[in-house]
Design a protein around this motif. Structure first.
Motif, PDB file in Angstrom:
ATOM      1  N   TRP A   1       0.797  -1.239   0.000  1.00  0.00           N
ATOM      2  CA  TRP A   1       0.000   0.000   0.000  1.00  0.00           C
ATOM      3  C   TRP A   1       0.825   1.282   0.000  1.00  0.00           C
ATOM      4  N   MET A   2       2.066   1.228   0.443  1.00  0.00           N
ATOM      5  CA  MET A   2       2.858   2.456   0.532  1.00  0.00           C
ATOM      6  C   MET A   2       3.458   2.803  -0.833  1.00  0.00           C
ATOM      7  N   PRO A   3       3.217   4.017  -1.349  1.00  0.00           N
ATOM      8  CA  PRO A   3       3.806   4.409  -2.635  1.00  0.00           C
ATOM      9  C   PRO A   3       5.316   4.597  -2.510  1.00  0.00           C
ATOM     10  N   ASN A   4       5.997   4.536  -3.629  1.00  0.00           N
ATOM     11  CA  ASN A   4       7.450   4.691  -3.656  1.00  0.00           C
ATOM     12  C   ASN A   4       7.827   6.163  -3.742  1.00  0.00           C
ATOM     13  N   LEU A   5       7.756   6.839  -2.608  1.00  0.00           N
ATOM     14  CA  LEU A   5       8.135   8.247  -2.548  1.00  0.00           C
ATOM     15  C   LEU A   5       9.650   8.376  -2.606  1.00  0.00           C
ATOM     16  N   PRO A   6      10.154   9.445  -3.221  1.00  0.00           N
ATOM     17  CA  PRO A   6      11.616   9.641  -3.257  1.00  0.00           C
ATOM     18  C   PRO A   6      12.150   9.981  -1.882  1.00  0.00           C
ATOM     19  N   SER A   7      13.418   9.676  -1.648  1.00  0.00           N
ATOM     20  CA  SER A   7      14.034  10.015  -0.371  1.00  0.00           C
ATOM     21  C   SER A   7      14.203  11.525  -0.284  1.00  0.00           C
ATOM     22  N   ASN A   8      14.185  12.022   0.938  1.00  0.00           N
ATOM     23  CA  ASN A   8      14.285  13.464   1.171  1.00  0.00           C
ATOM     24  C   ASN A   8      15.695  13.790   1.662  1.00  0.00           C
TER      25      ASN A   8
END
Length: 388
Positions: free
Chosen positions: A177-184
């Motif tokens: 369920w968690m989208p692949n957000l870019p690292s910050n």
């Protein structure tokens, strides 16, 4: 509601049971491991110490990786270390596994809070964060009473089997369920660590570590308070804890709306005063079982209205360093956990009643008022300087 936020809430549920179920099964653990209840209370402090150690260290590592990968690793640690608690042979090993179980706690909420705010609609960041922390409140409404029931009627070790299963379910839900957000990682670690050069950041840490410690003076010894002072049977404690959980659910929802509507610092002053007044009532009137039931609900409710306001206060202070700031809040919250369990236990060691830890809690809540007022004064002074 986004499934990604539900996955974070499931992680919050698992962590919530891990952290708070010990308060419900403390007498059972003490009897099984042949230690006193105050000594068993150090298991609460050991978990909190794990959070304090793990939060900054794991967040430093996490900033170089995508949030999803980080959350998956933390969920795996949560499942594994809690499963180890099932087979501990003695008290000493249990202290160790409790400390290890606390390591992923702060980093999970630190990363999760930033992810929740990134996934939220504009102006609803605090409510999105409160969804993740809803897992904590549901843990106290359902999970902790069930874990306490299992621990009392079967074995406290089976309670940790349940937590291990929930840890695995968290892992699976995050994966799907968690989208692949870019690292910050565009903000350097050196710049993020500058957060700790700000007096305002340290005031928020003190607000959390000392002020919220009043909650843990109460809840750390809630089981013997209910049985020895209020006169309830040990078998009724799991059902009474549902009231505390219901209060926390209500408080978390109210807290999210308050943080999005009012200035969080002013809100905290009022909430800490309410907490101190409530703990006065707990100390004076818990001998009456009917009043005690009401106070279990009200104390749970007030205690969880703090979370969103404290998170938003730190995020405001920590522009550009939100992840390390959120993890610092979790570490501070669990310093409050350790302090509340330890300091609240001192009157018990001295021979006073199970209502006496609440006197310590009153003092800690009033200290929360003091630190929040100091924060407000610095904020107002800074605004005056900007207007000149």
């Amino acid at each position: 509601m986004k499934k990604s936020l539900l996955a974070l809430a499931l992680g919050g549920l698992t962590i919530g049971i891990t952290e708070f179920v010990m308060m419900g099964i403390l007498p059972d653990v003490a009897a099984d491991l042949n230690v006193s209840i105050p000594i068993a209370g150090y298991l609460i402090s050991a978990y909190a110490l794990g959070v304090v150690i793990g939060a900054p260290l794991l967040v430093v590592v996490a900033r170089n990786y995508p949030p999803k990968k980080t959350l998956l690793i933390l969920a795996g640690m949560l499942a594994f270390f809690n499963s180890l608690s099932v087979v501990v042979p003695n008290y000493g090993f249990f202290v160790l596994t409790r400390l290890l179980s606390g390591l992923p706690h702060g980093a999970f909420f630190g990363v999760g809070a930033v992810v929740a705010s990134r996934l939220a609609e504009k102006g609803k960041e605090a409510q999105a964060i409160s969804i993740m922390f809803a897992g904590l409140t549901i843990a106290n409404l359902i999970g902790v009473p069930i874990g306490t029931f299992i621990g009392h009627h079967l074995s406290w070790r089976y309670t940790f089997i349940l937590i291990g299963i929930l840890g695995v379910l968290t892992l699976v839900s995050l994966y799907f369920w968690m989208p692949n957000l870019p690292s910050n990682d565009q903000v350097s670690m050196k710049k993020q660590m500058r957060l700790f050069t700000k007096i305002e950041a340290w005031l928020v840490i003190l607000i959390t570590a000392i002020g919220v410690g009043g909650l843990f003076c109460w809840i750390s010894y809630i089981a013997p308070l209910l049985t020895d002072i209020s006169g309830f049977s040990a078998t009724s404690v799991p059902y009474i804890l549902i009231l505390a959980g219901a209060g926390m659910v209500v408080g978390n929802m109210i807290g999210g709306k308050l943080a999005d509507t009012f200035q969080p610092d002013r809100t905290l002053v009022v909430l800490f005063l309410l907490m101190a007044l409530d703990l006065v009532m707990v100390f004076l009137f818990s001998y009456n079982p009917y009043v005690s039931l009401f106070l279990v609900f009200s104390t749970g409710c007030i205690s969880f209205t703090f979370i969103a306001s404290i998170q938003m206060l730190m995020i405001q202070v920590a522009v550009g360093a939100e992840m390390i700031a959120s993890a610092a809040i979790q570490a501070s919250f669990n310093i409050g956990n350790a302090l509340g369990a330890f300091l609240g236990g001192l009157p018990l060691v001295a021979g006073y009643s199970y209502a006496s830890p609440n006197l310590v809690g009153i003092g800690m809540s009033l200290m929360g008022v003091l630190f929040t007022v100091l924060f407000l004064q610095r904020k107002q002074r800074a605004l005056k300087l900007q207007s000149i």
